[in-house]
Design an enzyme around this catalytic site. Structure first.
Site, PDB file in Angstrom:
ATOM      1  CG  ASP A 290      31.511   1.564  78.941  1.00  0.00           C
ATOM      2  OD1 ASP A 290      32.401   2.091  78.243  1.00  0.00           O
ATOM      3  OD2 ASP A 290      31.676   0.485  79.554  1.00  0.00           O
TER       4      ASP A 290
ATOM      5  CG  HIS B 269      28.709   3.862  82.844  1.00  0.00           C
ATOM      6  ND1 HIS B 269      29.603   3.580  83.843  1.00  0.00           N
ATOM      7  CD2 HIS B 269      28.491   2.694  82.191  1.00  0.00           C
ATOM      8  CE1 HIS B 269      29.915   2.292  83.802  1.00  0.00           C
ATOM      9  NE2 HIS B 269      29.251   1.726  82.818  1.00  0.00           N
TER      10      HIS B 269
HETATM   11 ZN   LIG Z   1      27.471  -0.877  79.430  1.00  0.00          ZN
END
Ligand SMILES: [Zn+2]
Length: 195
Positions: A20, A165
């Site tokens: 992400d 992430h």
């Molecule tokens: Zn995010």
């Protein structure tokens, strides 16, 4: 919660890595290198703003067989954003994605994993709302690298959707955990697929 994808029902050894908040040049190309070493494919829930700034990084991910998906244009907090503004922001990100990959399936993950029921109802017709069953907490700076790795290994099972992430904030833990994660599950006979 109905209407959300949390994990894939899989009898075979398949895992679904997701990243992400990118793409960014400081982190995403490094992730792509790790994935390539294990012939692993992943899904990147991208922030539209980053697609505008770094289209070449997004192109690189696509050219290596990964999938790009929607994480809003500006990484909005759903619970703080009026419905129309939220939908507009999601549509803006989708436009950026479709410039790069016009025929890709429409996948959306709300930033912070939170969205109002009206937002989710409005998006569900167009998008598959993809959540996760394994959160690495890689962005948590109070978490040690080894703990981040160990809890991720422990909670992953066949069909798991795992959240890392590709962001500056998560970089330290992610750069430790990802190669070891790939190594562990490759040795155990798993493959890594796009959603
Ligand atoms: Zn995010």
């Amino acid at each position: 919660m109905p209407g959300y994808t949390w994990l894939k029902e899989e009898q075979t050894k398949k895992l679904y890595l997701t990243f992400d908040d990118g793409p960014i040049p400081e982190v995403t190309p490094w992730v792509l290198e790790q994935l390539a070493q294990y012939n692993a494919k992943a899904t990147f829930f991208t922030v539209g703003d980053n697609l505008v700034k770094y289209p070449e990084v997004a192109e690189q991910a696509l050219s290596q067989g990964h999938r790009l998906a929607n994480h809003t244009q500006h990484h909005l907090k759903g619970w703080k954003t009026p419905l129309q503004q939220y939908l507009h922001d999601v549509a803006q990100c989708q436009q950026e994605l479709e410039k790069l990959a016009p025929a890709a399936p429409k996948l959306f993950r709300p930033p912070y994993g939170r969205i109002t029921s009206r937002q989710s109802a409005a998006l569900r017709g167009t998008y598959e709302l993809v959540m996760w069953d394994v959160l690495t907490n890689d962005y948590d700076k109070s978490l040690s690298q080894e703990k981040c790795l160990q809890q991720t290994l422990k909670h992953t099972q066949s069909g798991s959707i795992i959240v890392f992430h590709d962001s500056l904030k998560a970089k330290q833990n992610m750069m430790y955990a990802l190669p070891r994660f790939l190594d562990h599950f490759t040795a155990a006979g798993y493959t890594f697929e796009t959603l």
